[in-house]
Scaffold this motif. Sequence first.
Motif, mmCIF file in Angstrom:
data_model
loop_
_atom_site.group_PDB
_atom_site.id
_atom_site.type_symbol
_atom_site.label_atom_id
_atom_site.label_comp_id
_atom_site.label_asym_id
_atom_site.label_seq_id
_atom_site.Cartn_x
_atom_site.Cartn_y
_atom_site.Cartn_z
ATOM 1 N N TRP A 141 2.546 5.936 -2.971
ATOM 2 C CA TRP A 141 3.438 6.538 -4.212
ATOM 3 C C TRP A 141 2.878 7.094 -5.555
ATOM 4 C CZ3 TRP A 141 6.661 6.374 -7.992
ATOM 5 C CH2 TRP A 141 7.674 7.406 -8.158
ATOM 6 N N ILE A 142 2.481 6.129 -5.935
ATOM 7 C CA ILE A 142 2.251 6.096 -7.062
ATOM 8 C C ILE A 142 0.618 7.561 -7.265
ATOM 9 C CG2 ILE A 142 1.176 5.047 -9.422
ATOM 10 C CD1 ILE A 142 2.229 2.770 -7.962
ATOM 11 N N VAL A 143 0.206 7.332 -6.416
ATOM 12 C CA VAL A 143 -0.795 7.817 -6.250
ATOM 13 C C VAL A 143 -0.568 9.858 -6.245
ATOM 14 C CG1 VAL A 143 -3.591 8.926 -5.011
ATOM 15 C CG2 VAL A 143 -2.880 6.360 -5.596
ATOM 16 N N LYS A 144 0.798 9.588 -5.008
ATOM 17 C CA LYS A 144 1.261 10.812 -4.829
ATOM 18 C C LYS A 144 1.909 11.784 -5.752
ATOM 19 C CE LYS A 144 2.336 11.719 -0.538
ATOM 20 N NZ LYS A 144 3.130 11.919 0.456
ATOM 21 N N ASN A 145 2.756 10.830 -6.571
ATOM 22 C CA ASN A 145 3.498 11.177 -7.314
ATOM 23 C C ASN A 145 3.460 10.824 -9.665
ATOM 24 O OD1 ASN A 145 5.759 12.162 -6.190
ATOM 25 N ND2 ASN A 145 5.614 10.038 -5.023
ATOM 26 N N LEU A 190 0.961 -1.579 -0.016
ATOM 27 C CA LEU A 190 0.035 -0.425 -0.180
ATOM 28 C C LEU A 190 0.761 1.256 -0.172
ATOM 29 C CD1 LEU A 190 -3.013 0.909 0.109
ATOM 30 C CD2 LEU A 190 -3.084 0.831 2.770
ATOM 31 N N ASN A 191 1.949 1.256 1.010
ATOM 32 C CA ASN A 191 3.120 2.603 0.204
ATOM 33 C C ASN A 191 3.535 3.433 -1.006
ATOM 34 O OD1 ASN A 191 2.581 2.683 3.444
ATOM 35 N ND2 ASN A 191 4.707 1.670 3.758
ATOM 36 N N LEU A 236 -9.588 -1.964 -5.293
ATOM 37 C CA LEU A 236 -9.467 -1.702 -4.214
ATOM 38 C C LEU A 236 -8.604 -1.578 -3.103
ATOM 39 C CD1 LEU A 236 -10.793 -3.928 -1.728
ATOM 40 C CD2 LEU A 236 -8.579 -5.947 -2.189
ATOM 41 N N TYR A 237 -7.027 -1.129 -3.776
ATOM 42 C CA TYR A 237 -6.487 -0.690 -3.498
ATOM 43 C C TYR A 237 -6.778 0.827 -3.060
ATOM 44 C CZ TYR A 237 -2.598 -3.900 -3.091
ATOM 45 O OH TYR A 237 -1.894 -4.929 -2.264
ATOM 46 N N PRO A 238 -7.561 1.994 -3.709
ATOM 47 C CA PRO A 238 -7.749 2.870 -3.540
ATOM 48 C C PRO A 238 -8.221 2.922 -2.433
ATOM 49 C CG PRO A 238 -8.081 2.727 -6.230
ATOM 50 C CD PRO A 238 -7.296 1.114 -5.566
ATOM 51 N N ALA A 239 -9.587 2.017 -2.130
ATOM 52 C CA ALA A 239 -10.501 2.286 -0.917
ATOM 53 C C ALA A 239 -9.560 1.515 0.050
ATOM 54 C CB ALA A 239 -11.287 0.909 -1.646
ATOM 55 N N LEU A 240 -8.832 0.832 0.029
ATOM 56 C CA LEU A 240 -7.455 0.366 1.180
ATOM 57 C C LEU A 240 -7.222 1.813 1.698
ATOM 58 C CD1 LEU A 240 -6.393 -2.607 0.287
ATOM 59 C CD2 LEU A 240 -8.057 -2.786 2.108
ATOM 60 N N LEU A 241 -6.637 2.177 0.120
ATOM 61 C CA LEU A 241 -5.734 3.860 0.685
ATOM 62 C C LEU A 241 -6.395 5.188 1.476
ATOM 63 C CD1 LEU A 241 -3.037 5.022 0.989
ATOM 64 C CD2 LEU A 241 -4.108 5.639 -1.745
ATOM 65 N N ASN A 292 -9.275 13.792 -7.450
ATOM 66 C CA ASN A 292 -9.947 13.595 -6.798
ATOM 67 C C ASN A 292 -9.659 15.122 -6.087
ATOM 68 O OD1 ASN A 292 -11.569 14.543 -5.010
ATOM 69 N ND2 ASN A 292 -12.404 11.823 -4.195
ATOM 70 N N GLN A 293 -9.416 16.064 -6.438
ATOM 71 C CA GLN A 293 -9.172 17.408 -6.141
ATOM 72 C C GLN A 293 -10.041 17.464 -4.569
ATOM 73 O OE1 GLN A 293 -6.432 19.456 -7.085
ATOM 74 N NE2 GLN A 293 -5.950 17.472 -8.288
ATOM 75 N N LYS A 294 -10.804 17.733 -4.238
ATOM 76 C CA LYS A 294 -11.391 17.284 -2.684
ATOM 77 C C LYS A 294 -10.313 16.217 -1.878
ATOM 78 C CE LYS A 294 -16.086 17.740 -4.828
ATOM 79 N NZ LYS A 294 -17.571 17.372 -5.015
ATOM 80 N N LEU A 295 -9.815 15.509 -2.493
ATOM 81 C CA LEU A 295 -9.256 15.197 -1.019
ATOM 82 C C LEU A 295 -7.685 15.512 -0.420
ATOM 83 C CD1 LEU A 295 -9.897 11.461 -2.148
ATOM 84 C CD2 LEU A 295 -10.526 12.708 -0.829
#
Length: 143
Positions: A47-51, A42-43, A119-124, A58-61
């Motif tokens: 990192w992938i989501v952030k970079n 998940l880490n 699934l991974y976005p939900a877990l994140l 989803n700019q609201k997050l």
Amino acid sequence: MSVISWIVGMILNSLFMKTKYYKKASHLNFITSKKRNTIIGLNYFKWIVKNTFFKYLNQKLKVEHKKTDLTEIRKEMTFSEISHLIGFIFVTIIAIYNCFSEHIVFALTMMLANILLNLYPALLQQQNKRRIDVLLKKHVQPL
């Protein structure tokens, strides 16, 4: 298929929000252990989501400054998390149908993408909500 599952998830989640079960669903925690989250990668996913371009989805997050309303961010995270879980279930049903239709390789490929994009976005989101809950508890003043 993933984009369709996101749309289906958002539509069904908008309906689900009106039920009495939504509040209970907003406190889901499938994997509470930091060690298990690390084991499943998940880490790396974070990192992938952030970079990558995913950070623009989803700019609201975003927490842009210290005065950001964490309660509102948590609410948006809950909506996103449950939408992804509904999308995950939707694609899983289609993949199971494809297994019985003798399209096993297609179903497995679909499930791999489903795990990574739903699934991974939900877990994140669950992990981030736990972090926000800690911050919210610190800032609540006892009466």
